[in-house]
Design a protein around this motif. Structure first.
Motif, PDB file in Angstrom:
ATOM      1  N   UNK A  45       1.200  24.157  11.522  1.00  0.00           N
ATOM      2  CA  UNK A  45       0.236  24.502  12.561  1.00  0.00           C
ATOM      3  C   UNK A  45      -0.903  23.495  12.521  1.00  0.00           C
ATOM      4  N   UNK A  46      -1.117  22.771  13.582  1.00  0.00           N
ATOM      5  CA  UNK A  46      -2.171  21.752  13.650  1.00  0.00           C
ATOM      6  C   UNK A  46      -3.540  22.394  13.549  1.00  0.00           C
ATOM      7  N   UNK A  47      -4.427  21.707  12.854  1.00  0.00           N
ATOM      8  CA  UNK A  47      -5.796  22.185  12.713  1.00  0.00           C
ATOM      9  C   UNK A  47      -6.022  23.031  11.487  1.00  0.00           C
ATOM     10  N   UNK A  48      -4.966  23.430  10.804  1.00  0.00           N
ATOM     11  CA  UNK A  48      -5.118  24.235   9.600  1.00  0.00           C
ATOM     12  C   UNK A  48      -5.375  23.343   8.396  1.00  0.00           C
ATOM     13  N   UNK A  49      -5.918  23.961   7.305  1.00  0.00           N
ATOM     14  CA  UNK A  49      -6.154  23.194   6.070  1.00  0.00           C
ATOM     15  C   UNK A  49      -4.881  22.667   5.465  1.00  0.00           C
ATOM     16  N   UNK A  50      -3.803  23.490   5.560  1.00  0.00           N
ATOM     17  CA  UNK A  50      -2.520  23.048   4.997  1.00  0.00           C
ATOM     18  C   UNK A  50      -1.996  21.834   5.744  1.00  0.00           C
ATOM     19  N   UNK A  51      -2.155  21.869   7.092  1.00  0.00           N
ATOM     20  CA  UNK A  51      -1.690  20.715   7.873  1.00  0.00           C
ATOM     21  C   UNK A  51      -2.492  19.475   7.538  1.00  0.00           C
ATOM     22  N   UNK A  52      -3.802  19.628   7.298  1.00  0.00           N
ATOM     23  CA  UNK A  52      -4.647  18.476   6.959  1.00  0.00           C
ATOM     24  C   UNK A  52      -4.252  17.877   5.600  1.00  0.00           C
ATOM     25  N   UNK A  56      -2.672  14.144   4.671  1.00  0.00           N
ATOM     26  CA  UNK A  56      -3.216  13.231   3.658  1.00  0.00           C
ATOM     27  C   UNK A  56      -2.142  12.799   2.673  1.00  0.00           C
ATOM     28  N   UNK A  57      -1.285  13.752   2.280  1.00  0.00           N
ATOM     29  CA  UNK A  57      -0.199  13.391   1.350  1.00  0.00           C
ATOM     30  C   UNK A  57       0.731  12.350   1.970  1.00  0.00           C
ATOM     31  N   UNK A  58       1.020  12.539   3.266  1.00  0.00           N
ATOM     32  CA  UNK A  58       1.899  11.578   3.947  1.00  0.00           C
ATOM     33  C   UNK A  58       1.240  10.202   4.002  1.00  0.00           C
ATOM     34  N   UNK A  59      -0.079  10.157   4.262  1.00  0.00           N
ATOM     35  CA  UNK A  59      -0.784   8.863   4.319  1.00  0.00           C
ATOM     36  C   UNK A  59      -0.747   8.157   2.970  1.00  0.00           C
ATOM     37  N   UNK A  60      -0.966   8.912   1.874  1.00  0.00           N
ATOM     38  CA  UNK A  60      -0.913   8.291   0.539  1.00  0.00           C
ATOM     39  C   UNK A  60       0.481   7.765   0.230  1.00  0.00           C
ATOM     40  N   UNK A  61       1.477   8.531   0.587  1.00  0.00           N
ATOM     41  CA  UNK A  61       2.853   8.089   0.326  1.00  0.00           C
ATOM     42  C   UNK A  61       3.183   6.808   1.097  1.00  0.00           C
ATOM     43  N   UNK A  62       2.709   6.735   2.345  1.00  0.00           N
ATOM     44  CA  UNK A  62       2.961   5.522   3.127  1.00  0.00           C
ATOM     45  C   UNK A  62       2.208   4.337   2.554  1.00  0.00           C
ATOM     46  N   UNK A  63       0.969   4.552   2.075  1.00  0.00           N
ATOM     47  CA  UNK A  63       0.183   3.446   1.483  1.00  0.00           C
ATOM     48  C   UNK A  63       0.848   2.911   0.226  1.00  0.00           C
ATOM     49  N   UNK A  64       1.230   3.830  -0.668  1.00  0.00           N
ATOM     50  CA  UNK A  64       1.883   3.403  -1.919  1.00  0.00           C
ATOM     51  C   UNK A  64       3.206   2.699  -1.626  1.00  0.00           C
ATOM     52  N   UNK A  65       3.961   3.236  -0.657  1.00  0.00           N
ATOM     53  CA  UNK A  65       5.228   2.584  -0.309  1.00  0.00           C
ATOM     54  C   UNK A  65       5.017   1.192   0.248  1.00  0.00           C
ATOM     55  N   UNK A  66       3.944   1.002   1.084  1.00  0.00           N
ATOM     56  CA  UNK A  66       3.661  -0.334   1.618  1.00  0.00           C
ATOM     57  C   UNK A  66       3.277  -1.316   0.536  1.00  0.00           C
ATOM     58  N   UNK A  67       2.458  -0.850  -0.440  1.00  0.00           N
ATOM     59  CA  UNK A  67       2.059  -1.741  -1.550  1.00  0.00           C
ATOM     60  C   UNK A  67       3.270  -2.155  -2.367  1.00  0.00           C
ATOM     61  N   UNK A  68       4.138  -1.184  -2.669  1.00  0.00           N
ATOM     62  CA  UNK A  68       5.354  -1.519  -3.428  1.00  0.00           C
ATOM     63  C   UNK A  68       6.234  -2.507  -2.674  1.00  0.00           C
ATOM     64  N   UNK A  69       6.338  -2.337  -1.359  1.00  0.00           N
ATOM     65  CA  UNK A  69       7.153  -3.261  -0.567  1.00  0.00           C
ATOM     66  C   UNK A  69       6.588  -4.676  -0.594  1.00  0.00           C
ATOM     67  N   UNK A  70       5.241  -4.797  -0.499  1.00  0.00           N
ATOM     68  CA  UNK A  70       4.609  -6.126  -0.558  1.00  0.00           C
ATOM     69  C   UNK A  70       4.845  -6.766  -1.910  1.00  0.00           C
ATOM     70  N   UNK A  71       4.727  -5.983  -3.007  1.00  0.00           N
ATOM     71  CA  UNK A  71       4.954  -6.535  -4.352  1.00  0.00           C
ATOM     72  C   UNK A  71       6.389  -7.027  -4.504  1.00  0.00           C
ATOM     73  N   UNK A  72       7.338  -6.270  -3.994  1.00  0.00           N
ATOM     74  CA  UNK A  72       8.743  -6.693  -4.093  1.00  0.00           C
ATOM     75  C   UNK A  72       8.964  -7.999  -3.331  1.00  0.00           C
ATOM     76  N   UNK A  73       8.344  -8.137  -2.143  1.00  0.00           N
ATOM     77  CA  UNK A  73       8.500  -9.368  -1.365  1.00  0.00           C
ATOM     78  C   UNK A  73       7.895 -10.562  -2.101  1.00  0.00           C
TER      79      UNK A  73
END
Length: 213
Positions: A45-52, A56-73
């Motif tokens: 449900x959008x706007x709820x604390x759980x959704x927020x 945030x968890x998805x954003x952190x996972x994408x950031x860490x995955x991008x950093x790992x991809x750059x290091x591998x390259x």
């Protein structure tokens, strides 16, 4: 209007008092109330604390995955560059203006030291005060020998510590011949002159060949 709450049987779908534990019509046990998740606990449900928090968890996972991809390259690029450098030959300029392919080496070229020229020793001028021709430890300027005699002449030089080479010669080899050591042979009768030369100075002696005394 009844103030008593009612419920619906899940089997016969007839309404009855919610105070009863069973359906009075078919005897089916009343279904207990199921506690449902509140909107605050539903991450969909959008706007709820759980959704927020889920976002945030998805954003952190994408950031860490991008950093790992750059290091591998980056690691892959470094490994490929190191491999290519091992097989790239160096190009050395040839003496004729062309180019020759040389081997890759880590050894440095050591310059060959140039030997310093040795100084040429300066000759010390020789000074002779006197010189004379001797035979049997006696100095002669005129002497006679029988034909066929072999005579050893010496040249005595003063000062005695002067080291020079003595050159012998005869005015007539057919009468008296003499070698480089002063050894003379009386070949025939006649009067000739033998000469001893050293350091530019000379001394002479008359040698006479006789058949008898």
């Amino acid at each position: 209007m009844s103030v008593i709450p009612t419920t619906t049987c899940r089997r016969c779908h007839r309404p009855y008092s919610s105070l009863k534990s069973r359906c009075p019509y078919c005897g089916t046990r009343k279904e207990k109330n199921v506690r449902r998740a509140t909107p605050e606990a539903d991450s969909s449900v959008r706007g709820t604390g759980a959704a927020h928090r889920a976002a945030e968890n998805v954003n952190w996972q994408m950031t860490i995955g991008g950093v790992l991809l750059v290091l591998i390259i980056l690691v892959t690029i470094v490994m490929v560059s190191s491999t290519v450098k091992q097989y790239v030959p160096t190009v050395d300029s040839a003496d004729d203006g062309g180019e020759t392919v040389g081997e890759v080496t880590d050894a440095a070229i050591t310059p060959v030291p140039t030997a310093s020229p040795e100084p040429t020793p300066t000759a010390t001028p020789v000074t002779i005060t006197s010189m004379a021709i001797y035979y049997n430890n006696t100095a002669y300027t005129d002497v006679a020998f029988l034909v066929g005699s072999v005579v050893q002449f010496t040249c005595v030089i003063y000062p005695a510590n002067v080291d020079v080479e003595v050159t012998w010669s005869s005015s007539d080899e057919s009468v008296v011949s003499i070698d480089e050591n002063g050894l003379a042979t009386i070949n025939s009768t006649g009067d000739i002159t033998i000469t001893a030369e050293a350091a530019g100075q000379t001394t002479e002696c008359i040698v006479r060949g006789r058949t008898s005394w």
